[in-house]
Design a protein around this motif. Structure first.
Motif, PDB file in Angstrom:
ATOM      1  N   GLY A  33       6.521  -6.921   2.414  1.00 55.08           N
ATOM      2  CA  GLY A  33       6.121  -6.339   4.144  1.00 55.08           C
ATOM      3  C   GLY A  33       6.442  -5.163   4.747  1.00 55.08           C
ATOM      4  N   ARG A  34       7.391  -4.993   3.147  1.00 54.41           N
ATOM      5  CA  ARG A  34       8.095  -3.749   3.730  1.00 54.41           C
ATOM      6  C   ARG A  34       6.702  -2.524   3.062  1.00 54.41           C
ATOM      7  N   ILE A  35       6.307  -3.124   2.009  1.00 51.13           N
ATOM      8  CA  ILE A  35       5.369  -2.464   0.731  1.00 51.13           C
ATOM      9  C   ILE A  35       4.265  -1.858   1.885  1.00 51.13           C
ATOM     10  N   ALA A  36       4.462  -3.350   2.324  1.00 51.57           N
ATOM     11  CA  ALA A  36       2.386  -2.949   3.358  1.00 51.57           C
ATOM     12  C   ALA A  36       2.890  -2.323   4.906  1.00 51.57           C
ATOM     13  N   ALA A  37       4.161  -2.225   5.490  1.00 53.82           N
ATOM     14  CA  ALA A  37       4.907  -1.665   6.616  1.00 53.82           C
ATOM     15  C   ALA A  37       4.870  -0.308   6.108  1.00 53.82           C
ATOM     16  N   GLY A  38       4.670   0.182   4.863  1.00 54.72           N
ATOM     17  CA  GLY A  38       5.291   1.423   4.357  1.00 54.72           C
ATOM     18  C   GLY A  38       3.878   2.400   3.598  1.00 54.72           C
ATOM     19  N   HIS A  39       3.254   1.760   3.672  1.00 52.47           N
ATOM     20  CA  HIS A  39       1.523   2.260   3.558  1.00 52.47           C
ATOM     21  C   HIS A  39       1.452   2.988   4.535  1.00 52.47           C
TER      22      HIS A  39
END
Length: 324
Positions: free
Chosen positions: A163-169
């Protein structure tokens, strides 16, 4: 000799025994690492219980941080004393693991140098989940800024970091699916929306572009039905223990994709991709861009307690063992 947690006969948590064993030496292309911290994950409990039928005796643990102890032949770019992070799950090269020990051996392609001031406990907590999530979103799903992402098992370590990696994309939206009432999204969390697993029907069909799925089972099947045309279901595990096959006709007629990633099975075939993902994850973590919660830290002697908590679904998002 060194201290290590050893499994002589697969079974319950009591199978984890602290023992004195010979120190391993690096072979060609390998590093020996003085382990500072070893990450603990649910997959370790599967190895311990005998689910994968690995040869015994063995030492669990597939992610470590520490300092280079010795450099094997044909290794460049590393020297003794350097702080490093390493994955020990390149099982295509043969049995690896061995992280719950004072010294572990990693292939150099599965290791990356760390800054001298790196938080080694925090780094050990993000390696396997972070690299898996990074490869799933960037290399397989090819995440775009207009994509709506749905993450199953959002309360777990892999779901959280995905979730954090997706949000930071950044993705357009990132929805976390929780087994219990999640409440409102936290201001510090990655979620645009949260939903209970039994309320998945509140999401309209065709509104999801990417599903990150470490859960499997019936929940996976229901999430697949929410995919828009050209949507991607990325399967990263089957924590439910139940498989619900997807029909090829539904993929064809709905123009949807089912993708899978087993990091341990493919790492030796795509070392450059793994190395790039490992470098990205530790870099983002060190710069505090990837803000995963601080891990719980237990001494090596309490490895069984960490496994017990994972199996009883009461463990924190991530636990690491302090080895040295």
């Amino acid at each position: 000799m060194m201290r290590a947690v050893v499994v002589k006969t697969p079974g319950p948590v009591e199978s984890l025994q602290l023992a004195e064993v010979p120190e391993p030496s690096p072979g060609p292309g390998e590093l020996a690492i003085d382990v500072a911290y070893a990450g603990v994950g649910f997959v370790d409990t599967l190895f311990r219980s005998g689910a994968f039928g690995v040869p015994t005796p063995f030492t669990p643990g597939i992610e470590v941080t520490g300092h280079v102890r010795e450099v094997g032949p044909d290794v460049v770019g590393f020297r003794p004393g350097q702080p490093v992070a390493a994955l020990l799950n390149d099982f295509g090269r043969g049995m690896r693991a061995g992280g719950y020990a004072e010294v572990a051996v990693a292939h150099a392609a599965m290791a990356t140098r760390l800054p001298d001031d790196a938080d080694l406990a925090r780094m050990a907590a993000v390696l396997v989940n972070g690299v898996t999530a990074w490869l799933a979103l960037h290399d397989l799903a090819r995440l775009g800024v207009h994509d709506n992402v749905l993450v199953l098992g959002a309360s777990g370590g892999l779901g959280s970091i995905a979730g954090r990696i997706a949000a930071g994309h950044p993705a357009r939206t990132v929805t976390g699916v929780f087994g219990r009432t999640p409440g409102r999204p936290s201001a510090t969390g990655p979620w645009t929306h949260t939903v209970r697993s039994d309320d998945l029907g509140s999401i309209g069909s065709g509104e999801v572009d990417v599903v990150v799925d470490p859960v499997g089972g019936e929940l996976s099947r229901r999430a697949y039905e929410l995919l828009a045309p050209f949507g991607r279901l990325v399967v990263l595990g089957n924590a439910s223990g139940h498989e619900h096959p997807v029909s090829t006709d539904s993929a064809w007629l709905g123009s949807r994709q089912v993708l899978g990633l087993s990091l341990g099975g493919v790492a030796h075939l795509v070392p450059d991709r793994v190395a790039a993902a490992l470098s990205a994850v530790v870099g983002l973590t060190h710069r505090d861009v990837l803000r995963e919660p601080a891990p719980a830290v237990l001494p090596l002697e309490q490895a069984a307690d960490a496994h017990r908590a994972l199996e009883q679904r009461r463990a924190p998002a991530k636990t690491v063992l302090a080895v040295r």
